[in-house]
Enzyme design. Structure first.
Site, PDB file in Angstrom:
ATOM      1  N   HIS A 108      -6.737  -6.185  -1.539  1.00  7.52           N
ATOM      2  CA  HIS A 108      -5.623  -5.271  -1.291  1.00  7.52           C
ATOM      3  C   HIS A 108      -4.629  -5.837  -0.281  1.00  7.52           C
ATOM      4  O   HIS A 108      -3.417  -5.730  -0.462  1.00  7.52           O
ATOM      5  CB  HIS A 108      -6.187  -3.948  -0.778  1.00  7.52           C
ATOM      6  N   SER A 140       0.821  -1.205   0.000  1.00  9.32           N
ATOM      7  CA  SER A 140       0.000   0.000   0.000  1.00  9.32           C
ATOM      8  C   SER A 140       0.862   1.264   0.000  1.00  9.32           C
ATOM      9  O   SER A 140       1.729   1.421  -0.853  1.00  9.32           O
ATOM     10  CB  SER A 140      -0.966  -0.053   1.193  1.00  9.32           C
ATOM     11  N   ASP A 185      -8.445  -5.741  -5.896  1.00  8.12           N
ATOM     12  CA  ASP A 185      -8.133  -4.640  -4.975  1.00  8.12           C
ATOM     13  C   ASP A 185      -9.159  -3.520  -5.167  1.00  8.12           C
ATOM     14  O   ASP A 185      -9.298  -2.971  -6.256  1.00  8.12           O
ATOM     15  CB  ASP A 185      -6.721  -4.130  -5.282  1.00  8.12           C
TER      16      ASP A 185
END
Length: 440
Positions: free
Chosen positions: A383, A255, A349
């Site tokens: 994600h 991330s 995601d």
């Protein structure tokens, strides 16, 4: 009553008790690393018996996670999750570790993460019920139970608290004298110090610095800019450690951490292997500073935020386009990276358009005649791709947002991605952290 008749009845009753099925639930190993599989078997069932298997654990904050699946015994009254398909419940089909990766929080929007990785495991309780229990009540008594321990560090792994100069974090060292391949571990915008990935990697032979960069000890409470010299200081410190293998280190990131990892790969000579899990190839939200260089962020657009049916925020379309000509000054010059780069992408995601970022980065490398980048795409994965058997976190609160963020992912596909990518992560670091930069 005739004593002879009484004795005969007593013996018949004893024989009938002995003929009752002796249900046995086994899970081996009963104590293992969190990234190791567990073999679950049931014996002593009546042939073709329908049963319910459940798993539950309580995390360190007291939140409960539960899962269940419905199975049918075979013709000899046995059940082996390596072979038997779940007919219903939290997953369907043959999934030997399904009870672990399908764990769901009783209180919605919780993310299961281990805090104390050294001194205690997660205790997962497995229960067997001898029929289909769509809802298991407190009055339902299991016919067999087993508790397994899921550890996040192996024997001999050391944890060293790090407060060196400005650097804050925890160094995990494998047993032995070394030297070991060195890795910096960066999580995203949640802040604080996250250690579970570093401790597991150390158990597999890597020396890993779990690095905090805000919302921890005397570090800034909020992330207002990325000071790349802080991360360079951490890389220098790690590479100078006597147990770290030369000539360079790796970085693993997810991330927001991906922006930092790629910047380290582009601008610092210490980084020779970089793993980017679902992150951008450009600077967003906060400026990046490195010596005299300032990279300003690409704008984001709050009006593009979408609200999921659960009320969680989908940020996938919220950020400005990194391919837009106006935003090129904010795109990281990945062609300057001397080391190998592995992009791990979850195609489901819902937080970032991670595949588009990785594809742009690879296009950028190719346009400069470079072939040091590679991408693994996992259809249906979300994600938060974490070590194997970690339950899917579909949505949870986030420190940088006042709401619930949607991470996405299909549970079965996400579990498969975690299991496969974990092996690829270790292979990548073993390959590139034992070679000189000239061989990359």
């Amino acid at each position: 009553m005739d004593p002879t008749l009484y004795l005969a009845l007593h013996r018949a009753h004893y024989r009938s008790l002995c003929q009752l099925p002796m249900f046995q639930l086994t899970a081996t190993p009963a104590s293992a690393l969190a990234d190791e599989p567990v073999h679950i078997r049931v014996t002593g069932l009546p042939p073709w018996q329908m049963v319910t298997l459940t798993a539950s654990l309580k995390d360190e904050k007291g939140y409960v996670y539960q899962s269940k699946a419905f199975y049918k015994a075979n013709e000899v009254g046995e059940l082996d999750l390596m072979e038997a398909p779940s007919i219903g419940g939290d997953y369907v089909g043959v999934h030997p570790m399904g009870l672990f990766w399908s764990l769901k929080p009783k209180k919605v929007f919780r993310r299961l993460t281990k805090q104390d990785v050294m001194n205690s495991p997660f205790y997962v309780t497995l229960n067997l019920y001898d029929s289909v229990h769509v809802q298991v009540s407190t009055t339902d008594q299991p016919r067999a139970s087993q508790t397994v321990e899921r550890w996040f560090s192996g024997p001999g792994v050391q944890r060293v608290q790090i407060r060196e100069g400005r650097v804050r974090g925890a160094l995990f060292l494998p047993p032995g004298e070394g030297p070991f391949p060195g890795i910096v571990d960066l999580f995203g915008g949640r802040g604080g110090l996250t250690e579970f990935r570093a401790s597991l990697l150390a158990t597999h032979g890597f020396a890993v610095l779990a690095l905090a960069y805000f919302l921890y000890e005397d570090l800034p409470k909020e992330l207002e800019e990325i000071d790349l010299e802080y991360f360079e200081e951490a890389a220098n410190w790690l590479l100078a450690h006597p147990k770290i293998q030369k000539p360079g280190i790796g970085v693993i990131s997810v991330s927001k951490g991906v922006e930092i990892a790629l910047a380290m790969a582009c601008f610092t000579k210490q980084v020779v292997a970089t793993i980017c899990i679902n992150g951008p190839n450009a600077i967003y939200e906060f400026p990046l500073r490195y010596k005299d260089l300032v990279i300003t962020p690409i704008p984001s657009f709050m009006e593009r935020v979408q609200i999921d049916v659960l009320g969680a925020m989908r940020l996938r379309y919220y950020k400005g386009d990194a391919r837009d000509e106006l935003n090129q000054k904010s795109v990281l010059p990945i062609e300057k990276a001397q080391g190998a780069i592995l992009f791990i992408v979850g195609d489901g995601d819902e937080c970032l358009n991670s595949r588009e970022y990785a594809e742009q980065a690879l296009d950028q490398l190719r346009s400069h005649g470079r072939n040091n980048g590679r991408m693994l795409v996992y259809p249906g994965a979300g994600h938060l791709i974490e070590p194997p058997y970690t339950p899917l976190c579909y949505a949870s609160p986030h420190s940088l947002s006042s709401g619930i963020l949607l991470w996405g992912g299909d549970p079965v596909a996400h579990a498969a991605a975690q299991e496969h990518s974990w092996g690829e992560i270790q292979k990548f670091f073993r390959e590139h952290l034992t070679q000189t930069r000239s061989k990359l």
